[in-house]
Each structure stands twice: as C-alpha cells, then as structure tokens.
Scaffold this motif. Structure first.
Motif: not given
Length: 64
Positions: A7-8, A16-26, A28-29, A46-54
């Motif tokens: 989300g931006v 400000h950008v935040v990336v969260v997983n399905e459980e709501g854990e941040w 990236l912020s 964000i792509r690295r978060c997708a690889v690591i987090g889903g």
C-alpha cells in the motif's frame, strides 16, 4: 502460498509504502522520495518480499 499486499500513502512531501502479509505482519515500511531511482529500488524490495513472504497480489483495496 501466502499473499502479500503493498500500500502507498501519497503524501505532499514523501510517499510512504507498507507491505504486509495475510496475517497483517509488516514486511516492509518505508518513506520514499519522489525519485525514479528510489522508486525502482522500492519495486525491487517489494519483489524480494514477494519471493520471501509469498505472492504479491495487486489490489485497489486499502490495507487498513
């Protein structure tokens, strides 16, 4: 596979950008500058978060 969302908040001075997983854990912020180099670096992070987090799931729905 876990889905993540990015989300931006477009502020007057600094978005400000935040990336969260399905459980709501941040995952990236970050406050970012309105600069092409920084935006490209952010996309890579964000792509690295997708690889690591889903899988990144595009959405127009606000996260919060």
């Amino acid at each position: 596979m876990t889905k993540i969302r990015a989300g931006v908040d477009i502020g007057k001075m600094h978005p400000h950008v935040v990336v969260v997983n399905e459980e709501g854990e941040w995952l990236l912020s970050r406050r970012i500058e309105k600069d092409e180099t920084e935006l490209l670096a952010l996309i890579g992070d964000i792509r690295r978060c997708a690889v690591i987090g889903g899988a990144l799931q595009p959405s127009e729905t606000p996260v919060c």
